[in-house]
Design an enzyme around this catalytic site. Structure first.
Site, PDB file in Angstrom:
ATOM      1  N   ASP A   1       0.786  -1.289  -0.041  1.00 11.52           N
ATOM      2  CA  ASP A   1      -0.053  -0.181   0.184  1.00 11.52           C
ATOM      3  C   ASP A   1       0.813   1.163  -0.188  1.00 11.52           C
ATOM      4  OD1 ASP A   1      -2.450  -1.553   0.028  1.00 11.52           O
ATOM      5  OD2 ASP A   1      -2.446  -1.464   2.085  1.00 11.52           O
TER       6      ASP A   1
ATOM      7  N   GLY B   1      -6.283  -1.058  -2.024  1.00 13.43           N
ATOM      8  CA  GLY B   1      -5.742   0.298  -1.416  1.00 13.43           C
ATOM      9  C   GLY B   1      -7.063   0.832  -0.640  1.00 13.43           C
TER      10      GLY B   1
ATOM     11  N   LEU C   1      -3.602 -11.220  -6.503  1.00 14.44           N
ATOM     12  CA  LEU C   1      -2.682 -11.458  -7.573  1.00 14.44           C
ATOM     13  C   LEU C   1      -1.380 -10.419  -7.619  1.00 14.44           C
ATOM     14  CD1 LEU C   1      -4.890 -11.960 -10.781  1.00 14.44           C
ATOM     15  CD2 LEU C   1      -3.294 -13.767  -9.584  1.00 14.44           C
TER      16      LEU C   1
END
Length: 404
Positions: free
Chosen positions: A138, A181, A296
């Site tokens: 992030d 996010g 992923l």
């Protein structure tokens, strides 16, 4: 330190380079004669409380190097978010095993765990050195230019959108890609680095740093589709309305919640499906497709930034050096110097723990649906070498015979 034993653990979401940090700790620690044993805790802090340790001292350097180049968390991880009572149990185990140095590789919650354990040791007058080693895709740790794990995930996102754009150009329509996010949009913004030509997607980028208005979103899509005959959209899973309510929760009838009570944003395709349905029903565009990148982007093998690998190794090495040569607990931070080089600092745990960095305004365009050149300049060196490129045919039309 009272003991020659060190303990290292990995927490939170896996990344493509977190094992580089683990191996950086293990190999660098071997250089110090005062280190007798290097332990690894299985599945993060849960493994500490349960005393599930492995002896990394017995690992060969060759195998450690192979593990370093393997994505995900070799020791296993956990989503446990320790409170003061939990951290007291952690400290009791460290004390019982006579651990002199504790290294925890992780993000925001992990830094807070290290802070509490450090305070426990100080209150008990126990000689324990605690170091937080940064990790998160992030890129939301305060005090660092960027965080190990983010560059490789950003490389994946940029390449994935470059590919999605090529697909969308061949078979025009609307494509929505949802990227991880919750509070910080760095990873979603990385989609912009997949663009080469002015009409390439993503044409629209939506970040949690800006309020999401569904009507404005639909208007943006309609305008873009009219201009290009297609539209590629990058959306952060954490987009929200003016009240802070996640858009996924507003559009969906039922939403799962995670262990911390937050709306479950990752691991399902709800937001992509819901936005696609809004586009189909409100704009009457038939060809609309959506993907949720989900897990992923975290540990995708074969899509790793060499810059990220190197720096993830170095934060592990520097953590050991700070612990052995210094007299302070802290969190290792990456600081950018020059056009692109880095240095490392040890920040106070209180400066990092419990805080969240979001994208700076200078990185977000005035429209709120794109990034600035400043962000492109910030991210490009992190993506590493040998980024794939896309090319186009030069269209040299031949005169029509039947349909002049």
């Amino acid at each position: 330190m009272a003991s020659g034993k060190i303990l290292v653990a990995q927490g939170g979401g896996p990344t493509a380079v977190i094992n580089q940090s683990l191996v950086g700790v293990a190999l660098e620690a071997r250089r110090f004669s005062q280190v007798g044993h290097i332990y690894g805790a299985l599945h993060g802090v849960r493994g500490i409380v349960d005393e599930n340790f492995v002896d990394l001292t017995q690992e060969t350097s060759h195998n450690l190097e192979l593990v370093a180049n393997t994505p995900s968390s070799a020791l296993g991880s956990t989503r446990d978010k320790p409170d003061a009572a939990y951290c007291h149990e952690i400290f009791k185990v460290l004390q019982a095993h006579q651990i002199g140095h504790f290294f925890y590789i992780g993000g925001n919650d992990s830094s807070d765990t290290v802070r509490i354990v450090s305070e426990e040791a100080q209150a008990a007058n126990y000689p324990l050195r605690t170091i937080h080693i940064p990790k998160t895709i992030d890129n939301d740790l305060v005090g660092s230019d960027h965080t190990p794990g983010f560059p490789s995930a950003a490389r994946f996102v940029a390449q994935a959108f470059a590919g999605a754009n090529l697909d969308n150009a061949a078979l025009p329509g609307v494509y929505v890609g949802v990227v991880m996010g919750r509070h910080a949009g760095f990873l979603t913004a990385a989609s912009a680095l997949g663009k080469k030509f002015p009409d390439d997607g993503p044409h629209l980028i939506y970040l949690p740093e800006r309020t999401f208005v569904l009507e404005k979103f639909l208007a943006d899509v309609k305008t873009t589709y009219a201009r290009y005959g297609r539209c590629v959209i990058a959306v952060s899973e954490g987009i929200h309305d003016a009240s802070g309510t996640p858009i996924a929760a507003l559009l969906a009838k039922e939403m799962e919640h995670d262990a911390h009570g937050n709306v479950q944003l990752s691991g399902n395709g709800a937001l992509a499906d819901l936005l696609c349905e809004e586009i189909k029903s409100k704009l009457k565009i038939k060809r609309v497709r959506g993907d949720t990148f989900g897990y992923l982007q975290r540990s995708f093998i074969g899509c790793v930034s060499d810059v990220d690998q190197r720096e993830a190794r170095e934060v592990g090495e520097k953590a050991v050096q700070f612990a052995m040569w210094g007299d302070k607990d802290g969190s290792v931070a990456i600081k950018r110097t020059g056009f692109y080089s880095v240095d490392y600092e040890l920040l106070p745990l209180s400066a990092v723990a419990g805080k969240t960095r979001t994208m700076e305004d200078e990185f977000i365009s005035a429209s709120g649906t794109d990034v600035t050149d400043a962000f492109r300049m910030y991210l490009r060196p992190l993506l590493g070498s040998k980024m794939p490129d896309a090319f186009r045919l030069r269209h040299n039309p031949i005169a029509k015979v039947l349909h002049k």
